[in-house]
Design a protein around this motif. Structure first.
Motif, short mmCIF file in Angstrom:
data_model
loop_
_atom_site.label_atom_id
_atom_site.label_comp_id
_atom_site.label_asym_id
_atom_site.label_seq_id
_atom_site.Cartn_x
_atom_site.Cartn_y
_atom_site.Cartn_z
N ASP A 180 -19.97 13.92 36.92
CA ASP A 180 -21.01 12.25 36.77
C ASP A 180 -19.83 10.54 37.25
O ASP A 180 -18.76 10.57 37.60
CB ASP A 180 -21.32 11.44 35.56
N PHE A 181 -20.44 10.64 38.89
CA PHE A 181 -19.84 9.30 39.84
C PHE A 181 -19.81 8.25 38.86
O PHE A 181 -19.71 7.51 39.44
CB PHE A 181 -20.13 9.87 41.25
N ALA A 182 -21.11 8.36 37.83
CA ALA A 182 -21.82 7.08 37.71
C ALA A 182 -21.20 6.62 36.94
O ALA A 182 -20.57 5.27 36.76
CB ALA A 182 -23.18 6.71 37.62
N ALA A 183 -21.22 7.31 35.74
CA ALA A 183 -20.95 7.26 34.71
C ALA A 183 -19.45 8.16 34.06
O ALA A 183 -20.18 9.37 33.35
CB ALA A 183 -22.25 6.90 33.45
N PRO A 184 -18.82 8.01 34.66
CA PRO A 184 -17.48 8.77 34.26
C PRO A 184 -17.24 9.91 33.10
O PRO A 184 -17.99 8.80 32.02
CB PRO A 184 -15.94 8.51 34.96
N PRO A 185 -17.54 10.86 32.97
CA PRO A 185 -17.36 11.46 31.91
C PRO A 185 -16.05 10.92 30.99
O PRO A 185 -16.67 10.74 28.79
CB PRO A 185 -16.75 12.66 31.57
N ALA A 186 -15.34 10.61 31.06
CA ALA A 186 -13.58 9.35 30.31
C ALA A 186 -14.55 8.87 29.72
O ALA A 186 -14.10 8.68 28.57
CB ALA A 186 -12.61 9.45 30.96
#
Length: 282
Positions: free
Chosen positions: A214-220
């Motif tokens: 996910d480049f919108a809401a990064p999993p971190a």
């Protein structure tokens, strides 16, 4: 899904008639309740599943972005479900509106979980930063100038990659323009407020789901949110992006089934990858 044009700002629809607990699914920005179609038949068979159509949907009211109180619209959706929904599944911006609603109710002295009958939460691809210093000018530039890429990703996933890159790009910019500057501002205001959320007061059992790419809401950020909540579990779905309910429907639903059928009191946070490793994806 009802294909008739619905001009109401907020509406809900019962999608399955199970005899178990009620579940309400809340879509994100510039989407609609069709994002859940691949998942509906995979969720717990005994669940009575409802979906909401919110003002920020693809065909929603265009002036929604001029209203800074998005939580009022979401509260209306919760109230429309007969008997109230015990489990809320909220994707992307809807997850942030939901957190904002619970936070503001708590600050006003209301036990929102009791008020709305909420027992558990599933937050999917939420936006979250724990510290105000994590926001800088580059953050604003990325989400402002590359906002159309998030819209394009939604179109690509919904279409199953059947559209050409040129058409996806044109459609993504069209959706971005429909959201408009006011809609974008509402989204980013929610994001900017996440460091000030009193997450310790959101005590419902929570599953935070995110996509590995996910480049919108990064999993971190999902892992950080789960760490900030009192009773939360985190799972990163391998090989998918911002829409795990579409890209990996079976894995997505399996995680929800496992979460709902597990006993309370387990390990507060489960990670599928080291937080330090995921931080590098920002």
């Amino acid at each position: 899904m009802n294909t008739n044009l619905d001009l109401r700002p907020v509406s809900v629809e019962r999608r399955t008639a199970g005899t178990g607990g009620r579940m309400l699914l809340l879509h994100g920005l510039a989407a609609n309740d069709s994002v859940w179609d691949r998942t509906l038949g995979l969720l717990p068979e005994d669940a009575e599943i409802w979906t909401a159509r919110l003002p920020w949907r693809t065909d929603g009211i265009t002036e929604w972005g001029q209203d800074p109180n998005l939580r009022g619209w979401l509260a209306r959706a919760l109230e429309l479900v007969p008997g109230r929904a015990e489990t809320l599944v909220a994707h992307s911006m809807a997850a942030n509106v939901l957190l904002d609603l619970l936070d503001q109710k708590a600050r006003g002295g209301t036990d929102a979980l009791r008020h709305y009958g909420i027992r558990s939460l599933v937050l999917v691809s939420p936006f979250f930063r724990a510290d105000q210093e994590e926001f800088d000018w580059d953050s604003i530039s990325y989400y402002l100038n590359e906002f159309h890429l998030i819209m394009e990703e939604g179109i690509r996933v919904h279409s199953g990659g059947r559209l050409s890159a040129d058409i996806q790009q044109a459609m993504g910019r069209r959706v971005r323009d429909r959201v408009g500057p006011y809609g974008w501002l509402r989204f980013f205001e929610l994001y900017l407020r996440t460091p000030s959320l009193q997450t310790g007061r959101i005590t419902a059992r929570t599953l935070v789901l995110s996509g590995e790419t996910d480049f919108a809401a990064p999993p971190a950020e999902s892992l950080a949110l789960a760490a900030a909540l009192p009773d939360a579990y985190a799972h990163v779905v391998p090989g998918c992006g911002h829409f795990p309910m579409i890209e990996a429907a079976e894995q997505f639903a399996a995680q929800i089934r496992e979460f709902l059928h597990s006993s309370p009191g387990g390990t507060p946070l489960r990670r599928t990858a080291p937080l330090d490793a995921l931080e590098s994806q920002r």
